[in-house]
Design an enzyme around this catalytic site. Structure first.
Site, PDB file in Angstrom:
ATOM      1  N   ASP A 186       0.854  -1.186   0.000  1.00  0.00           N
ATOM      2  CA  ASP A 186       0.000   0.000   0.000  1.00  0.00           C
ATOM      3  C   ASP A 186       0.891   1.238   0.000  1.00  0.00           C
ATOM      4  O   ASP A 186       1.858   1.296   0.760  1.00  0.00           O
ATOM      5  CB  ASP A 186      -0.887  -0.052   1.256  1.00  0.00           C
ATOM      6  CG  ASP A 186      -1.762   1.171   1.408  1.00  0.00           C
ATOM      7  OD1 ASP A 186      -1.993   1.867   0.398  1.00  0.00           O
ATOM      8  OD2 ASP A 186      -2.215   1.436   2.544  1.00  0.00           O
ATOM      9  N   ASN A 225      -0.603   4.558  -0.037  1.00  0.00           N
ATOM     10  CA  ASN A 225      -1.292   5.778   0.411  1.00  0.00           C
ATOM     11  C   ASN A 225      -2.025   5.626   1.742  1.00  0.00           C
ATOM     12  O   ASN A 225      -2.830   6.463   2.113  1.00  0.00           O
ATOM     13  CB  ASN A 225      -2.269   6.269  -0.671  1.00  0.00           C
ATOM     14  CG  ASN A 225      -3.353   5.244  -0.951  1.00  0.00           C
ATOM     15  OD1 ASN A 225      -3.354   4.150  -0.355  1.00  0.00           O
ATOM     16  ND2 ASN A 225      -4.280   5.559  -1.833  1.00  0.00           N
ATOM     17  N   ASP A 267      -4.365   3.627   2.777  1.00  0.00           N
ATOM     18  CA  ASP A 267      -5.781   3.248   2.897  1.00  0.00           C
ATOM     19  C   ASP A 267      -5.964   1.771   3.254  1.00  0.00           C
ATOM     20  O   ASP A 267      -7.085   1.268   3.307  1.00  0.00           O
ATOM     21  CB  ASP A 267      -6.563   3.606   1.625  1.00  0.00           C
ATOM     22  CG  ASP A 267      -6.121   2.771   0.414  1.00  0.00           C
ATOM     23  OD1 ASP A 267      -5.168   1.976   0.537  1.00  0.00           O
ATOM     24  OD2 ASP A 267      -6.731   2.926  -0.661  1.00  0.00           O
ATOM     25  N   ASP A 280      -1.577  -1.153  -3.832  1.00  0.00           N
ATOM     26  CA  ASP A 280      -1.860  -0.376  -5.046  1.00  0.00           C
ATOM     27  C   ASP A 280      -0.671  -0.421  -6.015  1.00  0.00           C
ATOM     28  O   ASP A 280       0.379  -0.993  -5.708  1.00  0.00           O
ATOM     29  CB  ASP A 280      -2.249   1.067  -4.692  1.00  0.00           C
ATOM     30  CG  ASP A 280      -1.280   1.697  -3.703  1.00  0.00           C
ATOM     31  OD1 ASP A 280      -0.055   1.528  -3.897  1.00  0.00           O
ATOM     32  OD2 ASP A 280      -1.725   2.348  -2.726  1.00  0.00           O
ATOM     33  N   ASP A 282      -8.389 -16.419 -16.688  1.00  0.00           N
ATOM     34  CA  ASP A 282      -9.212 -16.960 -15.618  1.00  0.00           C
ATOM     35  C   ASP A 282     -10.238 -17.975 -16.149  1.00  0.00           C
ATOM     36  O   ASP A 282     -10.969 -17.674 -17.104  1.00  0.00           O
ATOM     37  CB  ASP A 282      -9.955 -15.777 -14.972  1.00  0.00           C
ATOM     38  CG  ASP A 282     -10.582 -16.125 -13.648  1.00  0.00           C
ATOM     39  OD1 ASP A 282      -9.845 -16.403 -12.700  1.00  0.00           O
ATOM     40  OD2 ASP A 282     -11.834 -16.125 -13.561  1.00  0.00           O
ATOM     41  N   GLU A 318      -6.002 -20.774 -16.879  1.00  0.00           N
ATOM     42  CA  GLU A 318      -6.363 -21.512 -15.673  1.00  0.00           C
ATOM     43  C   GLU A 318      -7.270 -22.649 -16.140  1.00  0.00           C
ATOM     44  O   GLU A 318      -8.383 -22.407 -16.602  1.00  0.00           O
ATOM     45  CB  GLU A 318      -7.100 -20.604 -14.704  1.00  0.00           C
ATOM     46  CG  GLU A 318      -7.363 -21.286 -13.386  1.00  0.00           C
ATOM     47  CD  GLU A 318      -8.361 -20.526 -12.528  1.00  0.00           C
ATOM     48  OE1 GLU A 318      -8.318 -20.678 -11.313  1.00  0.00           O
ATOM     49  OE2 GLU A 318      -9.203 -19.799 -13.081  1.00  0.00           O
TER      50      GLU A 318
HETATM   51  C1  NOJ Z   1     -10.409 -18.227 -10.547  1.00  0.00           C
HETATM   52  C2  NOJ Z   1      -9.694 -17.156  -9.799  1.00  0.00           C
HETATM   53  O1  NOJ Z   1      -8.351 -17.524  -9.629  1.00  0.00           O
HETATM   54  C3  NOJ Z   1     -10.431 -16.985  -8.498  1.00  0.00           C
HETATM   55  O2  NOJ Z   1      -9.735 -16.166  -7.592  1.00  0.00           O
HETATM   56  C4  NOJ Z   1     -11.793 -16.436  -8.803  1.00  0.00           C
HETATM   57  O3  NOJ Z   1     -12.552 -16.407  -7.621  1.00  0.00           O
HETATM   58  C5  NOJ Z   1     -12.539 -17.300  -9.826  1.00  0.00           C
HETATM   59  N1  NOJ Z   1     -11.706 -17.742 -10.901  1.00  0.00           N
HETATM   60  C6  NOJ Z   1     -13.661 -16.521 -10.427  1.00  0.00           C
HETATM   61  O4  NOJ Z   1     -13.160 -15.510 -11.264  1.00  0.00           O
END
Ligand code: NOJ
Length: 599
Positions: A63, A65, A67, A71, A246, A299
């Site tokens: 971080d 700043n 908060d 970031d 993802d 993934e």
């Molecule tokens: C896989 C991601 O790595 C995970 O963090 C996320 O919750 C799910 N896909 C949904 O996007």
């Protein structure tokens, strides 16, 4: 029924070490078939095969700043730390505008930086800082779903004839035997409950494999695919070097969205195998990926090892590599922690070696933001063995076949968090599961639920980076980080690790440097020499005349280990205890000792 998430882990002098020199070169996909002359041990060399990737979860990294939330300026201030570690590529978990139902994996605007993380100018500065240090950046591409606050979804839910209606999956409900309205099919969300949400505005349900606030995009609509490809070009044109994608196999849905049959226990496998998955990925490759010198890592939720080549064989022009979860999730059955045996673990790597050929490429990882801490899961995080076992695991990652991925903090040997109560968790998966299993169905007691989360929760790896021994571990100057810092930060932190030549961090830096200059550890053949041994993991990496023997004692007990097949260990290259026991057939290994020999 709860679906299992994600399957719920030269040898001539002419080797071009592109990792070191970073000369732009066309990817295999760009150049068509590789010329045989360039191959190394049958593999087309490329920078992403030679790279070591470091994953940053921006919310928890640094971080700047006060908060309490990490970031981009914070990341920028820590680039020297990463450069010294020697990693070549940074994978940044989502940095886009998001209401954070799932910490950024629910995107509201793909072309805007999350307000808490900074501005586009901060992103550009960070990217320039990364390039200046001869590293590359890949960003997260989350396009199976958006946020329900994304402009497309806001439009889509307005009316049945809205031009964006078909960007998502809308279906009328079914009337159940009791005369009540039911969701269109029996899919269950990864984050508990039905995967369908009723929307009163149009009296229909929309599909969300993940949270209610993460509606699934309809990739069968060519306009959606074009939008995604435009977003990808936007970031590539800015200079990013590729994407981590993802749950990418989920983009093609089953035609007609039929109910899962009782035999289809693993919803992930059904979701990952829609009929157009490869067609859409090939289109993405043709339209976007093939036009840049980039890397793509998917993934591979729901994909079996046997199916992997369909996505990564370079003759198919889809992705470069994917994450397979067999190893990282060896310690779970569904969402529950189970014990595992080393022989099973070793068999996974042998199977990877067998299935993935010269046209494929693997990833090596044992942790990320969805899994607990490396040393707590696969090593021994007790005071005595935390350091050696974390070093052993880094040795494994850097000497195995495939591109290694380090998750932030694992290079310090950060551990799981000692959770005591539900109010310490932030993760939607843990919170929804609690509501469902503990409060709703009473299938498990609160105590047992938390005990399981201590091993399994994603929040274990999401606690803030431990930079030094000042309050909040130097992560934030504010009084409250978004997720509590692990109380062990006074002993485990980066300042201490950078200063100590014998730390896990500095040992990992030496391993990365060794891998970068050792083609056998990148392109060499792999052979497990003793698959059945309960505690010893010993293997060879061979490239022409170059041969490396790697041996790990996966136990806290000292072991006098006689090498199989009349082998003798050669010359010590590295080891986590620093001993030198060369040219011998019997190795005297301490608890969690790991060594690399040149034969
Ligand atoms: C896989 C991601 O790595 C995970 O963090 C996320 O919750 C799910 N896909 C949904 O996007």
């Amino acid at each position: 029924m709860t679906p299992r998430f994600l399957g719920p882990f030269l040898f001539t002098a002419t080797l071009s070490l592109s990792v070191i020199f970073w000369a732009p070169r066309p990817s295999a996909a760009q150049s068509g078939q590789p010329s045989r002359a360039r191959l190394i041990n049958g593999y087309e060399p490329s920078w992403w095969k030679e790279a070591v990737v470091y994953q940053i979860y921006p919310r928890s990294f640094q971080d700047s700043n006060g908060d309490g939330i990490g970031d981009l300026k914070g990341i920028n201030s820590r680039l020297d730390y990463l450069q010294k570690l020697g990693v070549n590529v940074i994978w940044l978990s989502p940095h886009y505008d998001s209401p954070n139902a799932d910490n950024g994996y629910d995107i509201r605007d793909y072309r805007k930086v999350m307000t808490e993380f900074g501005t586009m100018a901060d992103f550009d500065e960070m990217l320039a800082g990364i390039k200046k240090r001869h590293m590359r950046l890949i960003v997260d591409l989350v396009v199976n779903h958006t946020s329900d606050e994304h402009r497309w979804f806001v439009e889509s839910r307005e009316s049945k004839d809205n031009p964006y209606r078909d960007y998502y999956f809308w279906r009328p409900g079914k009337v159940g035997p009791d005369g009540k309205m039911q969701p269109p099919n029996n899919y269950m969300s990864v984050f508990s409950g039905s995967a369908w949400q009723f929307d009163p505005a149009t009296n229909e349900y929309y599909l969300h494999y993940f949270a209610v606030k993460q509606p699934d995009l309809n990739w069968d609509n060519p306009r959606v695919r074009k939008e995604v490809f435009d977003i990808m070009r936007f970031w590539l044109d800015k200079g990013v070097d590729g994407f981590r994608m993802d749950v990418i196999p989920f983009i093609s849905k089953q035609p007609g969205l039929p109910d899962l049959t009782p035999e289809q226990k693993d919803a992930g496998a059904v979701w990952a195998n829609g009929p157009h998955r490869d067609e859409y990925l090939q289109e993405m490759n043709r339209e976007v990926l093939s036009k840049y010198d980039d890397m793509s890592v998917g993934e591979a939720a729901g994909i079996t090892l046997g199916q992997e080549p369909m996505l990564v064989d370079d003759r198919r022009h889809e992705l470069n590599e994917i994450f397979n979860f067999d190893a990282v999730r060896i310690n779970r059955a569904g969402k529950h922690y189970v014990s595992w045996a080393l022989s099973q673990f070793k068999a996974i790597y042998t199977e990877h070696d067998r299935v993935l050929g010269k046209h494929d490429w693997d990833t090596v990882f044992l942790s990320n933001h969805d899994n607990p801490r490396l040393v707590s899961s696969f090593g021994d995080d007790s005071e005595q063995f935390r350091v050696p076992s974390a070093k052993l695991l880094e040795t494994l990652l850097m000497t195995m076949r495939g591109t290694p991925y380090i998750y932030q903090g694992d290079e310090l040997g950060m551990t799981n968090y000692p959770f005591k109560s539900m109010d310490e968790f932030n993760d939607i998966e843990a919170l929804n599961g609690y509501r469902d299993e503990v409060q709703g169905q009473h299938t498990v007691t609160e105590e047992a639920y938390i005990e399981n989360l201590r091993h399994m929760s994603r929040d274990n790896s999401r606690t803030p980076m431990q930079w030094d021994d000042s309050p909040n571990a130097g992560f934030t100057s504010g009084s409250k980080p978004w997720l509590a810092v692990n109380p062990n930060y006074k002993a485990i932190n980066a300042a201490q690790a950078v200063a100590d030549p014998d730390s896990i961090y500095n040992y990992t830096a030496r391993l990365i440097a060794l891998r970068a200059k050792t083609p056998a550890l990148i392109y060499g053949d792999y052979k497990d020499l003793d698959p059945q041994h309960a505690h010893i993991f010993v293997y060879l990496r061979t490239l022409g005349n170059e041969k490396y023997l790697v041996v790990h004692n996966f136990s806290s007990e000292p072991i006098a280990y006689k090498l199989p097949a009349g082998l003798k260990a050669g010359k010590t290259v590295m080891g986590n205890y620093g001993g030198d026991e060369s040219a011998t057939a019997t190795l005297h290994l301490k608890g969690w000792e790991s060594r690399i020999y040149k034969q």
